[in-house]
Design a protein around this motif. Structure first.
Motif, short mmCIF file in Angstrom:
data_model
loop_
_atom_site.label_atom_id
_atom_site.label_comp_id
_atom_site.label_asym_id
_atom_site.label_seq_id
_atom_site.Cartn_x
_atom_site.Cartn_y
_atom_site.Cartn_z
N ASP A 184 2.82 4.00 9.82
CA ASP A 184 1.54 4.71 9.72
C ASP A 184 0.34 3.77 9.80
N GLN A 185 0.46 2.58 9.15
CA GLN A 185 -0.72 1.72 9.03
C GLN A 185 -0.47 0.25 9.36
N ALA A 186 0.73 -0.07 9.84
CA ALA A 186 1.10 -1.43 10.28
C ALA A 186 1.23 -2.42 9.13
N HIS A 187 1.18 -1.93 7.91
CA HIS A 187 1.47 -2.77 6.74
C HIS A 187 1.98 -1.86 5.64
N ALA A 188 2.51 -2.48 4.57
CA ALA A 188 3.09 -1.69 3.48
C ALA A 188 2.62 -2.19 2.12
N ILE A 189 1.41 -2.70 2.05
CA ILE A 189 0.88 -3.26 0.80
C ILE A 189 0.76 -2.15 -0.24
N HIS A 190 1.35 -2.42 -1.40
CA HIS A 190 1.42 -1.39 -2.44
C HIS A 190 0.59 -1.73 -3.67
N ARG A 191 0.64 -2.97 -4.11
CA ARG A 191 -0.07 -3.35 -5.33
C ARG A 191 -0.39 -4.83 -5.27
N GLY A 192 -1.36 -5.25 -6.07
CA GLY A 192 -1.72 -6.66 -6.05
C GLY A 192 -2.70 -7.01 -7.13
N VAL A 193 -3.22 -8.22 -7.03
CA VAL A 193 -4.19 -8.70 -8.01
C VAL A 193 -5.17 -9.63 -7.31
N LEU A 194 -6.43 -9.51 -7.69
CA LEU A 194 -7.49 -10.39 -7.20
C LEU A 194 -7.76 -11.43 -8.27
N LEU A 195 -7.51 -12.69 -7.95
CA LEU A 195 -7.68 -13.74 -8.94
C LEU A 195 -9.16 -14.03 -9.17
N HIS A 196 -9.53 -14.08 -10.44
CA HIS A 196 -10.87 -14.46 -10.83
C HIS A 196 -10.86 -15.92 -11.29
N TYR B 38 -0.24 -10.05 -3.42
CA TYR B 38 0.07 -8.64 -3.27
C TYR B 38 1.52 -8.45 -2.85
N GLN B 39 2.03 -7.25 -3.16
CA GLN B 39 3.44 -6.94 -2.91
C GLN B 39 3.56 -5.69 -2.06
N ASN B 40 4.54 -5.70 -1.16
CA ASN B 40 4.86 -4.53 -0.36
C ASN B 40 5.60 -3.48 -1.19
N LEU B 41 5.65 -2.28 -0.66
CA LEU B 41 6.45 -1.22 -1.27
C LEU B 41 7.90 -1.67 -1.42
N PHE C 120 0.14 -6.86 -11.40
CA PHE C 120 -0.23 -6.30 -10.10
C PHE C 120 -0.64 -4.84 -10.28
N ASP C 121 -1.75 -4.47 -9.67
CA ASP C 121 -2.35 -3.16 -9.88
C ASP C 121 -2.14 -2.27 -8.64
#
Length: 483
Positions: A378-390, A363-366, A53-54
């Motif tokens: 602040d932004q209604a979500h807490a997404i911190h890192r993830g990966v886009l599957l190819h 994707y993962q939250n903080l 996860f990036d």
């Protein structure tokens, strides 16, 4: 913004329905093979794993891809993370907040409701929720009234079932379940519970700071059955301090007598440098590697003798359980919640550290509570890192899931779904597969690959063959040992 490969959804649905009838899982113990291949490696609750996860991927890109690739004509799976625990269990590696202050729950829930509203706008789309799970931490840390409120908010924002036909489960600490709590849980829609037990030996319990008498666990189990919960799971852990073969065998007999529908027997990974609470556990009190292996061997053999089916890795279920039936029909799936029967569902997760699997995105939250709270405000979500599957990720994920769920692999459906020549595409892996076959972990029937009874314990190591992110086939830092 990339999109899902044309036709991929149709192929995936067809593969999910394909009938690859799996024979009952038998285990053959080969100490030499185990010694050679018992390294560290992923548990493959996802591929790519969370290590990939990036944090540099923008949340906007993850959200856009998730919405574009979501399976909008299929049901949803929801996960809610409640991080609070009143007591620390020294072995625990979960994302948790230790506090006796119950007043901390409501501000967290209010934040959760704000995040939930945003997630429903992105993904609900009138999709029925077939699977729901509350985990932690200790979900029953919150009060009965707060649990009613939380389920009400979920029903407000998502299309929860009201026919009791979904799989709605919650993790329970028998020490934290009040007299009326089980009744409340059943009334608001839960029909499955998972009881944390770990070990019934008082000496082991004291060493991990989890004193939990057998009678306490039995009382919760009996009441759950009386109220009509249709599935009861129990979690055990082997490798804890002061465990012996005889002691764990006694725990196992007591658990078998309680007759749960499912059992998980997890391997304790002692990583005190990563998990502060584990510093309370002395290395010299831990059982030896050979004792741990003997405990696992006896556990698998005894549970099979008692009528449980070995699903794989650390999971067991009764022959008529939905997990067993899914494995027999070729429909078993694996995601961040472990083995599951809901392969068709996008997993929408909420709460601190929660991980979602939606379409071709993970994707993962903080993971820090304060940071999570601030981000949602602040932004209604807490997404911190993830990966886009190819395409390569999706291909390898399909192969790894097939192996880890069903212990066999037929290249033909893979070739059809991804328009490849399997042998050419995985030419670099052929030498390693041949070595695994020579060592007795695999065998080939024509082009079909089958994991042998000796290889089933080492399925994680076999799956590592198809992991493009592990360049060297040896112990991998950041992961637990296979056994």
């Amino acid at each position: 913004m990339d999109s899902v490969t044309p036709g991929y959804t149709d192929h995936l649905q067809a593969l999910t329905k394909e009938t690859l009838v799996t024979e009952p899982i038998h285990i053959e113990w080969d100490p030499a093979l185990i010694q050679r291949y018992d390294l560290s490696g992923p548990r493959y609750t996802s591929y790519p794993t969370a290590v990939q996860f990036d944090p540099n991927l923008k949340a906007e890109e993850l959200i856009q891809r998730a919405q574009a690739s979501a399976q909008v004509d299929t049901p949803l799976s929801l996960y809610v993370h409640i991080p609070f625990c009143a007591h620390v269990c020294y072995y625990c590696a979960c994302n948790k907040v230790i506090t006796r202050n119950r007043d901390r729950a409501q501000p967290y829930l209010d934040t959760l409701y704000q995040e939930m509203a945003q997630l429903s706008q992105w993904y609900a789309q009138d999709r029925c929720v077939d699977q729901l799970h509350w985990g932690g931490g200790t979900p029953t840390f919150i009060s009965d009234e707060q649990m009613i409120e939380l389920m009400g908010q979920l029903r407000r924002h998502f299309k929860l079932r009201d026919d009791d036909q979904g799989d709605y489960s919650i993790e329970l600490d028998p020490r934290e379940v009040g007299v009326d709590t089980l009744r409340v849980l059943r009334e608001i829609g839960f029909n499955r519970v998972s009881l944390g037990v770990q070990d019934l030996d008082p000496k082991v319990q004291a060493a991990v700071n989890r004193l939990q008498p057998l009678a306490q666990t039995q009382a919760v189990l009996d009441e759950a059955r009386r109220l009509g919960f249709r599935s009861i799971n129990m979690d055990l852990i082997y490798g804890l301090p002061h465990q012996t073969e005889a002691g764990f065998a006694q725990t196992l007999e007591q658990v078998i007598a309680m007759n749960p529908d499912r059992l998980s027997v997890f391997n304790y990974a002692h990583l005190p440098d990563r998990f502060r609470s584990q510093k309370h556990i002395r290395q010299e009190d831990l059982p030896s590697a050979s004792t741990k292996l003997n405990i696992l061997q006896h556990s698998i053999q005894r549970l099979q003798e008692a009528g449980y089916v070995y699903i794989g890795m650390d999971h067991f279920a009764k022959p008529d359980d939905s997990l067993t039936r899914a494995q027999e029909s070729g429909a078993l799936h694996r995601n961040f919640q472990g083995y599951t029967t809901h392969a068709e569902c996008d997993l929408v997760a909420m709460g601190v550290s929660a991980i979602s699997q939606i379409g071709s995105v993970y994707y993962q939250n903080l993971t820090d509570l304060s940071a999570y709270t601030a981000a949602v405000a602040d932004q209604a979500h807490a997404i911190h890192r993830g990966v886009l599957l190819h395409e390569d990720d999706r291909l390898r994920s399909r192969i790894i899931k097939q192996l880890i769920c069903h212990f066999e692999l037929d290249p033909a459906p893979i070739e059809q779904a991804f328009q490849i020549d399997f042998d050419q595409y995985f030419a670099a892996e052929q030498a390693e597969l041949a070595q695994l076959a020579e060592d007795g972990l695999l065998r080939f029937q024509g082009r079909k690959l089958q994991v042998t009874p000796a290889g089933r314990l080492l399925i994680r190591r076999i799956c590592m063959t198809f992991d493009a992110y592990i360049p060297v086939r040896n112990a991998v830092s950041g992961f637990s040992r296979i056994i």
